[in-house]
Design a protein around this motif. Structure first.
Motif, PDB file in Angstrom:
ATOM      1  N   HIS A  57       0.854  -1.178   0.000  1.00  0.00           N
ATOM      2  CA  HIS A  57       0.000   0.000   0.000  1.00  0.00           C
ATOM      3  C   HIS A  57       0.892   1.231   0.000  1.00  0.00           C
ATOM      4  N   CYS A  59      -0.387   4.215   1.495  1.00  0.00           N
ATOM      5  CA  CYS A  59      -1.099   5.106   2.399  1.00  0.00           C
ATOM      6  C   CYS A  59      -0.174   5.839   3.358  1.00  0.00           C
ATOM      7  N   PRO A  62      -2.287   4.809   7.461  1.00  0.00           N
ATOM      8  CA  PRO A  62      -3.091   3.592   7.546  1.00  0.00           C
ATOM      9  C   PRO A  62      -3.756   3.437   8.919  1.00  0.00           C
ATOM     10  N   PRO A  68      -5.306   0.625   4.384  1.00  0.00           N
ATOM     11  CA  PRO A  68      -5.142   1.991   3.870  1.00  0.00           C
ATOM     12  C   PRO A  68      -6.351   2.848   4.222  1.00  0.00           C
ATOM     13  N   CYS A  75      -3.569   7.306  -1.403  1.00  0.00           N
ATOM     14  CA  CYS A  75      -4.635   6.311  -1.598  1.00  0.00           C
ATOM     15  C   CYS A  75      -5.508   6.661  -2.802  1.00  0.00           C
TER      16      CYS A  75
END
Length: 97
Positions: A57, A59, A62, A68, A75
């Motif tokens: 991910h 992000c 998170p 995320p 994102c």
């Protein structure tokens, strides 16, 4: 390091590289082989090389579970890129169903 620390680490690395270059203590070369690619192109390249994007991910914030957030710039950009490539959603979300 954790992915949510990326901006901090990037700033620290840039600061150290700038200091070394200004002081002349070291020659600094920064390689950016994918900088000219769009996010969908980067994902396509990863898929072509077997990256399991369900295990990744981008992000910045998170949730405690690792999911995320879905709302940060990273994102949103990632979600749009997967949609552009024909995915129903970001594969990273499948781990949290």
């Amino acid at each position: 390091w954790h992915l949510n620390q990326k901006p901090l680490l990037s700033a620290r690395l840039l600061s150290l590289a700038t200091k070394a270059a200004v002081e002349g203590s070291q020659q600094v070369t920064i390689h950016t082989p994918i900088i000219s690619l769009t996010k969908p192109e980067i994902i396509r390249l990863g898929l072509d090389h077997g990256v399991d994007f369900s295990q990744t991910h981008s992000c910045y914030d998170p949730l405690p579970s690792g999911k995320p957030c879905g709302g940060c710039d990273s994102c949103i950009i990632r979600s749009k890129a997967f949609a552009e490539l024909g995915f129903d959603r970001d594969p990273a979300l499948s781990r949290f169903d």
